[in-house]
Design an enzyme around this catalytic site. Structure first.
Site, PDB file in Angstrom:
ATOM      1  NE  ARG A 163      -3.743   0.237   2.334  1.00 19.17           N
ATOM      2  CZ  ARG A 163      -4.458   0.496   3.426  1.00 19.17           C
ATOM      3  NH1 ARG A 163      -4.607  -0.424   4.359  1.00 19.17           N
ATOM      4  NH2 ARG A 163      -5.021   1.673   3.593  1.00 19.17           N
ATOM      5  CB  SER A 166     -19.345   3.717   3.197  1.00 20.89           C
ATOM      6  OG  SER A 166     -18.415   3.282   4.175  1.00 20.89           O
ATOM      7  CB  CYS A 194       9.462  -0.781  17.760  1.00 20.21           C
ATOM      8  SG  CYS A 194       9.803  -2.212  18.788  1.00 20.21           S
ATOM      9  CG  HIS A 250      -9.290   5.510  10.832  1.00 21.55           C
ATOM     10  ND1 HIS A 250     -10.237   5.185   9.884  1.00 21.55           N
ATOM     11  CD2 HIS A 250      -9.978   5.674  11.995  1.00 21.55           C
ATOM     12  CE1 HIS A 250     -11.431   5.147  10.455  1.00 21.55           C
ATOM     13  NE2 HIS A 250     -11.300   5.453  11.719  1.00 21.55           N
TER      14      HIS A 250
END
Ligand code: OAD
Length: 251
Positions: free
Chosen positions: A70, A192, A127, A119
């Site tokens: 990604r 959404s 870590c 988010h």
């Protein structure tokens, strides 16, 4: 014919505080896949296998590979006209807050400054053992045993994103809630609106007096509870809306 109502332009032209919630649809026109549309990420890959801490601990290699992929996709994309229009909106108001569910960093790259990343951000890593940030170049080269580990303590490296069942970054929801409560106009763009608490933010804005409009290619789960639903791609609607507000202010 205009895509949006004269009321929205009127409210934006006189507003001093505006906030926006963005979702994956915001970056769709940059070529970043959404989660729930046809061909979206969750159609091909199960969130419970990738986007939670237990999955990561039992299969770090797979989860790290998926996030590395990604990140690579993001190297090749650029902000689209929707991101650029939102950055332009920021100069029009005393307070303009972009609350985003996206982890792709495209709002910042487009020039937005006041951003709440609900988010997290996929470009940051840390870590899980010592919680120190991972240095970017540690992730540029292949991991020796297939798994990226912390250079200091050998703990597993994970992306700084919110996985299912995890808390949002400290203070993020409080700041978002405060922006929603004080906004005179609130835009919900390309989401959404099924993932909470993010989906409740436009509703909070409406209950506390904002004029709330949604911009989406189809009506979201909360569309019926808002003042206006503008059906169209964000990259078309937002630049037109910005131009209409600037024109109205100049009159
Ligand atoms: P979704 O994939 O659930 O929804 C994307 C929305 O964008 C849909 O409502 C589409 O109709 C709309 N859309 C697609 N293309 C568009 C365009 N060009 N212009 C405007 N709208 C468009 O993505 P999110 O709502 O962001 O969470 O999903 C919320 C969260 O679910 C994500 O942040 C992620 C995921 O699980 C985590 O990873 C924690």
């Amino acid at each position: 014919m205009s895509l949006f109502s004269p009321q929205l332009v009127f409210h934006l032209a006189k507003a001093r505080r505006v906030a926006v919630l963005t979702g994956a649809g915001m970056s769709a026109e940059s070529g970043v896949a959404t989660f729930r549309d046809a061909g979206g990420l969750w159609e091909k890959l199960k969130p419970e296998e990738l986007a939670n801490f237990e999955a990561f601990m039992s299969n770090p290699e797979i989860v790290q590979m998926w996030y590395a992929h990604r990140r690579e996709v993001l190297n090749d994309v650029v902000p689209n006209p929707a991101h650029i229009a939102l950055a332009g909106f920021e100069d029009l108001f005393d307070e303009f807050t972009v609350i985003t569910q996206n982890v792709d960093g495209l709002h910042r790259r487009a020039g937005s400054r006041n951003i709440i990343e609900l988010h997290g951000n996929i470009l940051r890593n840390y870590c899980v053992a010592c919680r120190q940030p991972a240095v970017d170049h540690e992730l540029d080269r292949p991991a020796p045993d297939g798994v990226y580990r912390c250079a200091k303590c050998s703990g597993l490296i994970r992306p700084d994103v919110v996985w299912f069942g995890e808390m949002l970054p400290e203070g993020a929801i409080e700041r978002a809630d405060s922006a929603a409560r004080t906004a005179e106009v609130f835009l919900s763009v390309g989401t959404s609106a099924v993932v909470y608490p993010a989906a409740s933010i436009p509703i909070t804005a409406r209950i506390t007096g904002a004029y709330v409009a949604e911009i989406n290619v189809e009506k979201s789960a909360i569309g019926d509870d808002l003042d206006e639903v503008i059906l169209g791609p964000a990259g078309v609607v937002l630049p037109q809306l910005l131009e209409a507000v600037v024109t109205r202010r100049a009159q």
